[in-house]
Design a protein around this motif. Sequence first.
Motif, PDB file in Angstrom:
ATOM      1  N   TYR B 109      -9.471   3.742  -2.148  1.00 13.25           N
ATOM      2  CA  TYR B 109      -9.599   2.989  -0.901  1.00 13.25           C
ATOM      3  C   TYR B 109     -11.052   2.996  -0.430  1.00 13.25           C
ATOM      4  O   TYR B 109     -11.598   1.973  -0.022  1.00 13.25           O
ATOM      5  CB  TYR B 109      -8.691   3.594   0.167  1.00 13.25           C
ATOM      6  N   PHE B 150      -4.394  -7.039  16.106  1.00  9.39           N
ATOM      7  CA  PHE B 150      -5.015  -5.890  15.435  1.00  9.39           C
ATOM      8  C   PHE B 150      -6.522  -5.828  15.662  1.00  9.39           C
ATOM      9  O   PHE B 150      -7.107  -4.764  15.692  1.00  9.39           O
ATOM     10  CB  PHE B 150      -4.716  -5.926  13.939  1.00  9.39           C
ATOM     11  N   ARG B 199      -3.873 -14.256   9.147  1.00 14.17           N
ATOM     12  CA  ARG B 199      -2.761 -14.429  10.067  1.00 14.17           C
ATOM     13  C   ARG B 199      -3.312 -14.855  11.401  1.00 14.17           C
ATOM     14  O   ARG B 199      -2.902 -14.386  12.433  1.00 14.17           O
ATOM     15  CB  ARG B 199      -2.000 -13.150  10.266  1.00 14.17           C
ATOM     16  N   HIS B 244      -6.290  -1.944  -1.067  1.00 15.72           N
ATOM     17  CA  HIS B 244      -5.195  -1.654  -1.989  1.00 15.72           C
ATOM     18  C   HIS B 244      -3.919  -1.431  -1.201  1.00 15.72           C
ATOM     19  O   HIS B 244      -2.925  -0.967  -1.725  1.00 15.72           O
ATOM     20  CB  HIS B 244      -5.509  -0.409  -2.810  1.00 15.72           C
ATOM     21  N   SER B 245      -3.984  -1.728   0.053  1.00 12.87           N
ATOM     22  CA  SER B 245      -2.854  -1.455   0.926  1.00 12.87           C
ATOM     23  C   SER B 245      -2.200  -2.756   1.372  1.00 12.87           C
ATOM     24  O   SER B 245      -2.587  -3.840   0.958  1.00 12.87           O
ATOM     25  CB  SER B 245      -3.345  -0.662   2.137  1.00 12.87           C
ATOM     26  N   ARG B 246      -1.206  -2.622   2.209  1.00  7.78           N
ATOM     27  CA  ARG B 246      -0.546  -3.824   2.700  1.00  7.78           C
ATOM     28  C   ARG B 246      -1.207  -4.357   3.952  1.00  7.78           C
ATOM     29  O   ARG B 246      -0.887  -5.425   4.429  1.00  7.78           O
ATOM     30  CB  ARG B 246       0.929  -3.521   2.969  1.00  7.78           C
ATOM     31  N   TRP B 247      -2.129  -3.601   4.486  1.00 10.32           N
ATOM     32  CA  TRP B 247      -2.883  -4.059   5.649  1.00 10.32           C
ATOM     33  C   TRP B 247      -4.270  -4.479   5.210  1.00 10.32           C
ATOM     34  O   TRP B 247      -4.751  -4.063   4.158  1.00 10.32           O
ATOM     35  CB  TRP B 247      -3.009  -2.944   6.686  1.00 10.32           C
ATOM     36  N   ASP B 248      -4.903  -5.237   6.056  1.00 16.96           N
ATOM     37  CA  ASP B 248      -6.290  -5.582   5.782  1.00 16.96           C
ATOM     38  C   ASP B 248      -7.200  -4.513   6.365  1.00 16.96           C
ATOM     39  O   ASP B 248      -6.826  -3.794   7.282  1.00 16.96           O
ATOM     40  CB  ASP B 248      -6.625  -6.944   6.392  1.00 16.96           C
ATOM     41  N   SER B 249      -8.391  -4.427   5.817  1.00 10.81           N
ATOM     42  CA  SER B 249      -9.334  -3.425   6.277  1.00 10.81           C
ATOM     43  C   SER B 249     -10.283  -3.998   7.328  1.00 10.81           C
ATOM     44  O   SER B 249     -10.785  -5.103   7.190  1.00 10.81           O
ATOM     45  CB  SER B 249     -10.149  -2.890   5.108  1.00 10.81           C
ATOM     46  N   ALA B 250     -10.530  -3.231   8.343  1.00  8.48           N
ATOM     47  CA  ALA B 250     -11.469  -3.658   9.386  1.00  8.48           C
ATOM     48  C   ALA B 250     -12.800  -2.937   9.250  1.00  8.48           C
ATOM     49  O   ALA B 250     -13.636  -3.006  10.145  1.00  8.48           O
ATOM     50  CB  ALA B 250     -10.871  -3.407  10.763  1.00  8.48           C
TER      51      ALA B 250
END
Lengths: 291, 291
Positions: B109, B150, B199, B244-250
């Motif tokens: 990550y 978010f 989104r 690599h996750s289901r969320w986006d990175s900020a």
Amino acid sequence: MTDNPTPPTLVEHITASFERLTATEKRAARALLDNYPMAALGTAAGFASEAGVSAPTVLRLVDKLGFSGYADFQARLREELEARLQSPLQRSGSGPRESESEAHFLHRYAAQACENVMNTVRRLPATEIEAVGALLMDERRRVYLLGGRFSAALAKSFHAHLHAVRGNVQDISGQSAAWPEYLLDMRSRDVLVVFDFRRYQKDVIGFAEDASGRGATVVLFTDQWRSPAAKVAGHVLSARIDTHSRWDSAVAPLLLVEVITALVTDHRWDSIQARIKQLEGLQTQLQRHPE
Amino acid sequence: MTDNPTPPTLVEHITASFERLTATEKRAARALLDNYPMAALGTAAGFASEAGVSAPTVLRLVDKLGFSGYADFQARLREELEARLQSPLQRSGSGPRESESEAHFLHRYAAQACENVMNTVRRLPATEIEAVGALLMDERRRVYLLGGRFSAALAKSFHAHLHAVRGNVQDISGQSAAWPEYLLDMRSRDVLVVFDFRRYQKDVIGFAEDASGRGATVVLFTDQWRSPAAKVAGHVLSARIDTHSRWDSAVAPLLLVEVITALVTDHRWDSIQARIKQLEGLQTQLQRHPE
DNA sequence: CGGTATTCGTATCAAATATTACAGTGATTG
DNA sequence: CAATCACTGTAATATTTGATACGAATACCG
């Protein structure tokens, strides 16, 4: 055309000429930089529509960049692409002449941030991350989030994500007047996630101590010098916050928050999926834009 | 077109169909394989002459490969190229033989986040950052910050820092009921900073459009695919959000926020210093723990 | 050796594309 | 407030380019 001894890459050339462009041209240029170089490999009209501008704007852009036409521009594009594909993956994009001191502030800052991230994760035992993740997966435990003046944003981000995948999550940052009430409700299974960074806030630390005294498990996000709240914390996640600026960086701390969010989300994804689907259904106004 | 469960790559497809080709078609196919995929990114005639065959031969080749035309063929080519360009920036730098799949999620990550940061700043014209910074330094302009579900955390962080160095900064995230009022107050010198990521939130976009319509300058933080609000934005700062996750990175977006904060702060530090000192004086009760 | 079929390039046509001219719009300045 | 200037999209035009028909050339088969 100027014949520089070391011809700048197209990306550099574009960013260098960026200020000379008009508003709409900038939009096109940005579209290209955002997905370089694919955006411009097709037709000019396709590029234009993808960028949300008209074809002539694209043509004017390539003209301003000094090319004799769109074909010429594409030729240069492919030329660079070829070079980039042949040498597996070195400095993809930027040149070697990028002297450390010469680099723009933006780049120095970014490099520092990456170092922070790497130094943070290297020193962080993976088990610590996983332990915190496991703690937050447990829906029986109520979770309270608390940040200080600047770190409240981290708490807020964490809250937004955590709350999407589980219930019983509250962000109590800022509302110090209401803290005593929360304290009263706190049971020994509960978790208090505290964000406390340099210039450690006394009130936050005090609340952590009280919560710990009532049996709550305290998870502390702090910097490498560690908030005094570490004394009562069950888990301490320290991150690097060095910058070239007068403020501290929250980039590495945010990374830890995201990693834990990912762990909690990915674990037991099945049971979470329903909740998220349902939640998205309630937010129909957040739709994706049509085309 | 073809909906195979495991779509073969174009190279595989070509080598598989190779025997069915005629002599000169093979020559063209080899030319393509020899420097794939550059050879075919230009015009069909260019590809042909490079391969030493005639244009119709190339056209017959792509027809035999099952494409409906040269355009279709190129589209597929670019598609694969894009995928290829996105991935190969991995193992850059760190661990010795630290196998990619073996590395802990945390490290993967972090590596991704660093890539995001680097890819973000590399493509971002420094002048764009500076222009936004200059905009926000101007105390005559009122600044409104607006984030989505978010991204509100980003707005909050930005607000906390901006508000420390200048006045007339408001975070209006979430309070959509009050938006019309803010809209009424908005003058043409004012600045609306919008955070809108994948989104994309319709209400946020709508507000940005209205604000722009009233003459406000819109600064947009978004991802690489760009929120529709980009159309009305005077400045667009797009950041990479892959994970690599289901969320986006900020992480990368936060970096940009911090850089701008730093620019605004460091510039005219003298006039700001007084404000900060004063502000810290007012917070003595929140201050540093003795130790 | 003659006939046939396949293949390949030249020339041609049609479609797509880049390019240019122009006019509407909004911003800026006096 | 008027006038000018810069900017940007629409529309018309010119050019390029993909696509096709046809005929020459070659290999293959009878």
